[in-house]
Design a protein around this motif. Structure first.
Motif: not given
Ligand code: URA
Length: 312
Positions: A153-162, A166-169, A193-195, A276-278
């Motif tokens: 579980i991450g925090e939320g989508p960034g630019l690429e995900e938006d 798709r999450p974490f791409v 997934g993400n928060i 830690y977040h990647p």
């Molecule tokens: N960082 C996040 O926390 N979530 C994503 O999906 C992408 C980057």
């Protein structure tokens, strides 16, 4: 310790305290650390079950230190941009965690989980469509194996995900993929997934562009009801949260990342390991930080094996 080295250390410590949200690379390149990474190389013993896993481990865990090249450009003198601080979340602002242990939820077959997740994703797309904007143009629901034992579980989508839905791409996602393979899994076998299901970004005057930022409590509150339902359907055995906002908003803890990571937490009876977040790891790619993340992930693998053993 030289002054430059001390400053570099202070930056790393500050990142850690704030959930490691934003440090322009160019500044770090100008810390005068001699173009070399700082940190202590700890010997690691790794086991790999396949060539792919072995090469992922090598790249992730024992990969050569990142060379920070000095550029001809002068050091940036402008004041450091304000880092968005994640303040302790007032409980009332967040939707309550559903009561009871996940094990008390209806036990579903993989096919049922898949069907329910698809229905939930449809609903999320419809409801959250009301919040789409120039910044968040898509709902990023999450993806992976509906019957996954391991959930990230991450925090939320960034630019690429938006851009992709798709999450974490993005770059952080590519590093997450390596981490997953190094653990002996593949992206398809876990759930990611993400928060938040919508991108959070603000205009950065210094960079003159929109920059992804950690979600506010109000933004997290919009995403959490969906995440609670995703977890209740998937019923993973172990959850790995990535970065400070993810563990704070999921479990409601207020310590900083340095204190939280490496220790087990609990969400409705599910073991949760914060790490830690990647994206932070990419900014502070030191052997020390990689070692910490790798040790968190190894604890997760061990826990999954134990749970496997205890369920026969
Ligand atoms: N960082 C996040 O926390 N979530 C994503 O999906 C992408 C980057």
């Amino acid at each position: 310790m030289s002054r430059a080295r001390k400053i570099a250390h202070q930056w790393l410590a500050a990142d850690e305290a704030m959930g490691a949200e934003d440090v322009p690379i160019a500044r770090r390149a100008n810390t005068g650390v001699g173009g070399k990474e700082v940190g202590i190389k700890t010997p690691v013993v790794v086991r790999a079950e396949s060539e792919t896993q072995l090469s992922a481990i090598r790249r992730f865990e024992t990969g050569r230190p990142v060379e920070i090249k000095r550029t001809a450009e002068p050091a940036i003198r402008a004041p450091r941009p304000e880092v968005v601080r994640v303040v302790p979340v007032p409980e009332a602002a967040l939707p309550p965690v559903p009561p009871g242990a996940i094990s008390e939820e209806p036990q579903l077959t993989r096919a049922e989980k898949s069907e329910r997740l698809a229905a939930l994703a449809d609903e999320a797309h419809q409801v959250l469509a009301a919040y789409l904007s120039d910044v968040a143009t898509r709902v990023v629901f999450g993806e992976g194996d509906p019957g996954a034992q391991l959930m990230f579980i991450g925090e939320g989508p960034g630019l690429e995900e938006d851009r992709t839905g798709r999450p974490f791409v993005g770059r952080a996602g590519q590093l997450l993929d390596k981490m997953i393979v190094a653990m002996g899994f593949t992206r398809e076998r876990v759930y990611i997934g993400n928060i938040c299901k919508l991108r959070a970004a603000s205009w950065d005057d210094l960079a003159q562009r929109l920059k992804d930022r950690p979600p506010t409590a109000a933004e997290a509150a919009k995403g959490l009801p969906w995440l609670h339902q995703q977890i209740a359907i998937i019923q993973p055995r172990v959850i790995v949260t990535l970065g400070l906002p993810a563990i704070r908003y999921l479990v409601g803890v207020t310590e900083n990342m340095g204190a939280l990571r490496g220790h087990w937490h609990e969400y409705r009876g599910i073991a949760v390991m914060p790490t830690y977040h990647p994206a932070y790891l990419l900014r502070a790619y030191s052997p020390e930080n990689r070692g910490k993340v790798w040790s968190d992930l190894q604890a997760v693998v061990k826990r999954l094996k134990e749970l496997d053993g205890s369920s026969g």
